[in-house]
Every structure is written in structure tokens, then in C-alpha cells.
Design a protein around this motif. Sequence first.
Motif: not given
Length: 78
Positions: A30-57
Motif C-alpha cells: 500500500v502506498w500514497t501518491e498525489p494522483s493516479a500516477v501508478s498502476e494499482a489493483d485497488v485505490a481510494t482517495y483520502a484527505t486530512e482536511t475533512q473534505r466531503r464529496l456530498t453531505l453523506d459521503v
Amino acid sequence: MNVLIEELGETIEDEVTRVAGKVGEAGPRVWTEPSAVSEADVATYATETQRRLTLDVPLPDESVGRRQVTDWLRRYDS
């Protein structure tokens, strides 16, 4: 990443990290990177600033994102 920027309505590259993982001969990695620069089997996005996609997500923080990716890789490797 483009979907996240569009959904959040502003440039977020400094706030959002891609948490990626791949199963190799040595097992899951498992590793972190600023964007999709590497090939991966699975990936998600994370934030330390408590960003939300929507009010529920909310985006997870990096530690939760790493746990999610590790869990997905274990299931994938089974």
C-alpha cells in the motif's frame, strides 16, 4: 481525480491523496501518491482536511484509506 475536482468544485490537489495498493509476489503493498500516477489493483482517495464529496459521503483520512485498501487487497489476494 478529475471527478473529485468536479464534484468538490475547486482544485483540491494539495488536500486529497490517492491511497493505492497492489498484490505482488511479496504480498500486498500500500502506498500514497498525489494522483493516479501508478498502476494499482485497488485505490481510494483520502484527505486530512475533512473534505466531503456530498453531505453523506466523506472522504476518509489517510489512515482509514490505508486500512480500506489493505482490507481490499487481502480479499483480492484470497
